[in-house]
Structure formats: structure tokens, C-alpha cells
Design an enzyme around this catalytic site. Structure first.
Site, PDB file in Angstrom:
ATOM      1  N   CYS A 196       4.955   3.994  15.216  1.00 27.97           N
ATOM      2  CA  CYS A 196       4.124   2.948  14.588  1.00 27.97           C
ATOM      3  C   CYS A 196       4.141   3.163  13.080  1.00 27.97           C
ATOM      4  O   CYS A 196       3.096   3.290  12.431  1.00 27.97           O
ATOM      5  CB  CYS A 196       2.706   2.968  15.134  1.00 27.97           C
ATOM      6  SG  CYS A 196       2.602   3.060  16.941  1.00 27.97           S
TER       7      CYS A 196
ATOM      8  N   ALA B 245       5.312   1.570  10.149  1.00 29.36           N
ATOM      9  CA  ALA B 245       5.166   0.688   8.987  1.00 29.36           C
ATOM     10  C   ALA B 245       3.793   0.873   8.332  1.00 29.36           C
ATOM     11  O   ALA B 245       2.811   1.149   9.023  1.00 29.36           O
ATOM     12  CB  ALA B 245       5.357  -0.763   9.417  1.00 29.36           C
ATOM     13  N   PRO B 246       3.737   0.742   6.993  1.00 27.21           N
ATOM     14  CA  PRO B 246       4.795   0.348   6.054  1.00 27.21           C
ATOM     15  C   PRO B 246       5.686   1.481   5.570  1.00 27.21           C
ATOM     16  O   PRO B 246       6.505   1.286   4.684  1.00 27.21           O
ATOM     17  CB  PRO B 246       4.005  -0.248   4.892  1.00 27.21           C
ATOM     18  CG  PRO B 246       2.738   0.540   4.878  1.00 27.21           C
ATOM     19  CD  PRO B 246       2.414   0.819   6.325  1.00 27.21           C
ATOM     20  N   GLY B 247       5.512   2.684   6.123  1.00 26.21           N
ATOM     21  CA  GLY B 247       6.458   3.751   5.843  1.00 26.21           C
ATOM     22  C   GLY B 247       6.008   4.813   4.868  1.00 26.21           C
ATOM     23  O   GLY B 247       6.800   5.693   4.510  1.00 26.21           O
TER      24      GLY B 247
ATOM     25  N   LYS C 128       4.014   7.391   5.250  1.00 26.25           N
ATOM     26  CA  LYS C 128       4.059   8.741   5.823  1.00 26.25           C
ATOM     27  C   LYS C 128       5.497   9.154   6.126  1.00 26.25           C
ATOM     28  O   LYS C 128       5.859  10.330   5.981  1.00 26.25           O
ATOM     29  CB  LYS C 128       3.184   8.798   7.074  1.00 26.25           C
ATOM     30  CG  LYS C 128       1.711   8.481   6.809  1.00 26.25           C
ATOM     31  CD  LYS C 128       0.897   8.559   8.084  1.00 26.25           C
ATOM     32  CE  LYS C 128      -0.532   8.085   7.867  1.00 26.25           C
ATOM     33  NZ  LYS C 128      -0.611   6.623   7.649  1.00 26.25           N
TER      34      LYS C 128
ATOM     35  N   ASP D 192       8.739   0.959  14.726  1.00 26.94           N
ATOM     36  CA  ASP D 192       7.623   0.024  14.606  1.00 26.94           C
ATOM     37  C   ASP D 192       7.963  -1.225  15.408  1.00 26.94           C
ATOM     38  O   ASP D 192       9.136  -1.611  15.500  1.00 26.94           O
ATOM     39  CB  ASP D 192       7.349  -0.343  13.148  1.00 26.94           C
ATOM     40  CG  ASP D 192       5.964  -0.949  12.965  1.00 26.94           C
ATOM     41  OD1 ASP D 192       5.012  -0.178  12.724  1.00 26.94           O
ATOM     42  OD2 ASP D 192       5.828  -2.181  13.093  1.00 26.94           O
TER      43      ASP D 192
ATOM     44  N   ASP E 277       8.799  -1.810  20.745  1.00 26.23           N
ATOM     45  CA  ASP E 277       7.523  -1.359  21.301  1.00 26.23           C
ATOM     46  C   ASP E 277       7.663   0.138  21.548  1.00 26.23           C
ATOM     47  O   ASP E 277       8.552   0.581  22.275  1.00 26.23           O
ATOM     48  CB  ASP E 277       7.259  -2.115  22.604  1.00 26.23           C
ATOM     49  CG  ASP E 277       6.001  -1.651  23.328  1.00 26.23           C
ATOM     50  OD1 ASP E 277       5.398  -0.635  22.917  1.00 26.23           O
ATOM     51  OD2 ASP E 277       5.632  -2.295  24.322  1.00 26.23           O
TER      52      ASP E 277
ATOM     53  N   ASP F 220       0.797   7.876  14.775  1.00 25.12           N
ATOM     54  CA  ASP F 220      -0.138   7.126  13.923  1.00 25.12           C
ATOM     55  C   ASP F 220      -0.417   5.792  14.617  1.00 25.12           C
ATOM     56  O   ASP F 220       0.199   4.777  14.312  1.00 25.12           O
ATOM     57  CB  ASP F 220       0.503   6.927  12.548  1.00 25.12           C
ATOM     58  CG  ASP F 220      -0.471   6.382  11.520  1.00 25.12           C
ATOM     59  OD1 ASP F 220      -1.656   6.210  11.857  1.00 25.12           O
ATOM     60  OD2 ASP F 220      -0.044   6.111  10.386  1.00 25.12           O
TER      61      ASP F 220
ATOM     62  N   CYS G 206      -6.829   5.546  11.140  1.00 29.84           N
ATOM     63  CA  CYS G 206      -7.691   5.295   9.977  1.00 29.84           C
ATOM     64  C   CYS G 206      -8.991   4.662  10.471  1.00 29.84           C
ATOM     65  O   CYS G 206      -9.490   3.692   9.911  1.00 29.84           O
ATOM     66  CB  CYS G 206      -6.997   4.434   8.932  1.00 29.84           C
ATOM     67  SG  CYS G 206      -6.358   2.850   9.534  1.00 29.84           S
TER      68      CYS G 206
END
Length: 442
Positions: free
Chosen positions: A255, A257-259, A261, A278, A304, A323, A376
Site C-alpha cells: 500500500c 503510494a505516494p511513495g 516511505k 499499490d 490488490d 502501511d 496514521c
């Protein structure tokens, strides 16, 4: 949809209608409806959209009693225009005549001139309400959230939930990540000071720098153009430090995006092979853009993450960054539309998906490998409870306690590490490190 407006107030009303009525995010609506605005008007447009979403409940309390009947769905843009006008009058300190006249004119731009008299009357009445209550903006910080969220937060963190609610209505700080392998953090802070920009080092991440000027033109900085700095919250930067891949490791960012990490892991340890997955092909393009700017590379896959047959080669990973999709309730100050878009029912559905992702990816982790679970979110239902359930159901899983010094934002949790958003510092985040038992970790 026809041409987007060149007036920031009309554009804000249209963008907010997408949030209020169609449950689109500001991330989607702002680029769409701000496309034809000048640079100055685009900044005003964005500030209005964010302000209305942050304080929509107080705006409702002022506007709704002044209306004789509710608007039809197709006319919610006029309701949003009223919120825009009240926000300008009460929070942006726009002179009354300018705020009211500009919103009246916006009814014509929206091709709804029938609403001009209504907008004029309601805003003038609203102006009187504001003049009699100068503290309206900050008197109800705790009430500027949906009831379901406040109740969950109070239940999870009874001693600190008000702190989170207050932080959610603040402007977030601008935090940068420095590639410390190529640029010393203190040197970068000194360079900014020479240019008249004050900055300070983050307390948790070795690469975090906070810049006091949130409007700093980052793309004009030499360090940005050279790929030496990136925008990333300090709590998010901890992912690379906690996962700590070693040279030669095969690493998965799920997962991704947006990249941010993905890029941080590659900058911190260049001698790894990285796979970033992603589900959104468009967001994969965003990861590639970030990789290109920083002159690093990874294998990118649009899939997926739970469909292993579609993307996994069968080669196990030494490290997995899990994440997972979450409520994003730890970053509400950056995305205030979350207050309008999330519901209590979403949390249960997200928790089920989060547990499914962890269970699926555990198959891809090498014995002796480490998975870092990250969200988050500030809700235990998505965080410690997921990890507790997974550990109970998985005999070869052992949690590795996170013993890093995490400062005042850290709050005790049954497992993992929960961070709450802090003034002038990091967002809300959660991490848990899981070890796949075979041999003891070194």
C-alpha cells in the site's frame, strides 16, 4: 461539468459541494476546481476550502438558523457559498462589503442568480452574529468533530483526547526529510538560515527538519532540485528507522503510494531490492515520479495487495512495511475533510481489511524476518487491537517492543507505539514491529 470558474469563491463553493454532497476528498476536488485560478487566487481558494472543513460545525451553527428551508442537493453549492462568506467574514478578516459582494457575485458565476438576494441577506445577518460573538472560532474546538469520532477518542484516550481535538484544528507544520547520506541535517538548517528561513531539527527522526515558513517555495531550493530533501511528516519518517533493512535485504512496501516511505527506505539503505505495491495505478505513477526525482529505483506493481497470485513471485521478503489503509484520523489537521467523509461504520470495515492484509502478507515474510505495521490513525480499533488479535491467532508471531524515545506525543498502548499529533511537531501515527519466529533476532 463545464469550465471551472476563475473566481476563488465560486470555485471553493463548487469544490466543497463535492465534499459535502458527493463525498469526494479535497485532494480530488481542489485540483479539479482550482485549475483555472491564478497563483494568488489558488492560495485563497485552498485556504477557504480547508478552513470551511475544519470549522464546518460552527459555520453550520451560524448559517442554518438563518435559512427558512434546506437546500436541494443540486443547490448545495449555494449553502457552501454561504459557509465561504461566513468564513471570510469571521476568520479571514475580509472587510464585510468585500466578502459579501464577492459571494453575491459568485452566485452569478455559479449560474444561480436567483440566490443573490438570499446570499446577501444571510451573510449580512451572519455578520451581525459574528460581531456579537468574537470568540466563535475557538470557543468550540472540541465540538468541531463528528460525535462518533469524539466518543471513540474519549474512550481510547480519556486523559488526552482533548489534546488531539485541539491539534486537529491547527495548521500543520511543514516537515522535510533530509537525505542524511548526502547532506548533513545541521548544514541544511544553516543553509536555510542564510536565506532568511528559520528551521529546526525534529526530535524523533534523524532526518526531520521543520521549516517555520509553511509557504516556502521548496521547488526553488537547490537541495530539492538535487533530490536531497522531500516533504514528509516526522512520524512517517520513523518507518524506515523502525524497519531498519540491512544490505542485501528483499523489502516490500505494501500500500505504498505516494511513495514517501519507499523512497526513504531506499535512501537510508541503497543496497536493498525494493518492491512497492499499490492498488491504484494512478498513484503508482506518483511513486515513480518521486523515485525519478530522487534518482532511485524500485519495482512498482499495481495490484490488490491481498491478491498474492497477481503480484507475488513466491520469493519471501526479509522486511515488510505493512502501511495499511486506515481512517487517517491522525492527520485530520492536514486533511480536515476527513471529518466530513469518515463515518463510525468505516472503522469496523477498515479494521477487517487491516487484519486481512496482515494475515495475507505474513505468508510473504521470511522466517526470521520483520513486519512493521503502520497506520496514521489514533484509534485503537485500527491499531493495538489489530496487533493483539493477530498475535493471538498466529503462533509464529512475536511482537518486538519499540524502545525508541518517542517524546511527549507517545502514549502507552497495550502493544506497539501510539503517537498523538503534537503542536509544531509530528502527526498521529501507530507502529508495531512483528517478528516471524524461526531463529532469534540478532
Amino acid at each position: 461539468m463545464g469550465k471551472t470558474p476563475t473566481d476563488p469563491r465560486a470555485a471553493a463553493a463548487m469544490a466543497l459541494q463535492q465534499v459535502f454532497t458527493h463525498r469526494h476528498s479535497l485532494n480530488t476536488a481542489i485540483p479539479t476546481y482550482g485549475a483555472r485560478l491564478s497563483t494568488t487566487d489558488a492560495a485563497l481558494f485552498k485556504a477557504i476550502c480547508y478552513g470551511v472543513c475544519r470549522y464546518y460545525r460552527s459555520l453550520e451553527d451560524i448559517v442554518q438558523p438563518l435559512l427558512k428551508k434546506p437546500f436541494k442537493d443540486k443547490d448545495v453549492d449555494i449553502l457552501c457559498l454561504l459557509y465561504v462568506g461566513i468564513w471570510q467574514l469571521g476568520a479571514m478578516r475580509v472587510p464585510g462589503y468585500a466578502a459579501i459582494d464577492s459571494c453575491v457575485e459568485a452566485t452569478r458565476i455559479l449560474k444561480k442568480p436567483w440566490a443573490s438576494g438570499l446570499v446577501n441577506a444571510v451573510l449580512r445577518a451572519g455578520q451581525s452574529v459574528l460581531e456579537s460573538n468574537e470568540d466563535w472560532l475557538h470557543a468550540k474546538d472540541h465540538a468541531e468533530h463528528p460525535d462518533w469520532f469524539t466518543a471513540k477518542l474519549r474512550h481510547n484516550w480519556p486523559d488526552r483526547f482533548t489534546e488531539v481535538l485541539e491539534q486537529n484544528n491547527q495548521e500543520p507544520p511543514l516537515c522535510l526529510r533530509v537525505n542524511t547520506h548526502k547532506l548533513d541535517r545541521d548544514t541544511f538548517i544553516a543553509q536555510l538560515a542564510e536565506q532568511g528561513t528559520q528551521a529546526y531539527a525534529g526530535a524523533l527522526s534523524e532526518s526531520a527538519v521543520y521549516v517555520e515558513d509553511r509557504q516556502l517555495a521548496l521547488t526553488e531550493l537547490a537541495a530539492f532540485q538535487q533530490g536531497l530533501i522531500s516533504v514528509q511528516d516526522e512520524a512517517a519518517q520513523l518507518a524506515a528507522q523502525l524497519l531498519a533493512p540491512e544490505s542485501g535485504h528483499h523489502v516490500l512496501d505494501a500500500c505504498a503510494a505516494p511513495g514517501g516511505k519507499t523512497c526513504h527506505l531506499l535512501q537510508m539503505q541503497p543496497d536493498i531490492t525494493m518492491t512497492a505495491v499499490d492498488s491504484d495505478a494512478k498513484r503508482i505513477e506518483r511513486i515513480q515520479e518521486n523515485l525519478d526525482r530522487l534518482a532511485i529505483s524500485a519495482e512498482l506493481v499495481a495490484s490488490d495487495i491481498t491478491d498474492l497470485d497477481n503480484w507475488w513471485t513466491g520469493k519471501p521478503f526479509d522486511r515488510i512495511l505493512c502501511d495499511v489503509p486506515c481512517s487517517a484520523t491522525g492527520v485530520i489537521r492536514r486533511h480536515p475533510d476527513i471529518k466530513l467523509l469518515r463515518t463510525g461504520d468505516d472503522i469496523k470495515q477498515l479494521a477487517e481489511l487491516q487484519l486481512q492484509i496482515v494475515k495475507t502478507l505474513w505468508q510473504c515474510l521470511k522466517p526470521g524476518g520483520i513486519m512493521l505495521y503502520a497506520t496514521c490513525s489514533v484509534l485503537s480499533q485500527e491499531n493495538s487491537r489489530i496487533i493483539e488479535r493477530f498475535c493471538q491467532q498466529t503462533p509464529d508471531c512475536r511482537e518486538i517492543p519499540i524502545d525508541a524515545k518517542l517524546g511527549e506525543g507517545h502514549i502507552a498502548s497495550p502493544c506497539g507505539a501510539q503517537l498523538l499529533p503534537q503542536a509544531g511537531a509530528h502527526d498521529g501515527f501507530y507502529y508495531a514491529r512483528l517478528y516471524k519466529q524461526d531463529v532469534e533476532p540478532i
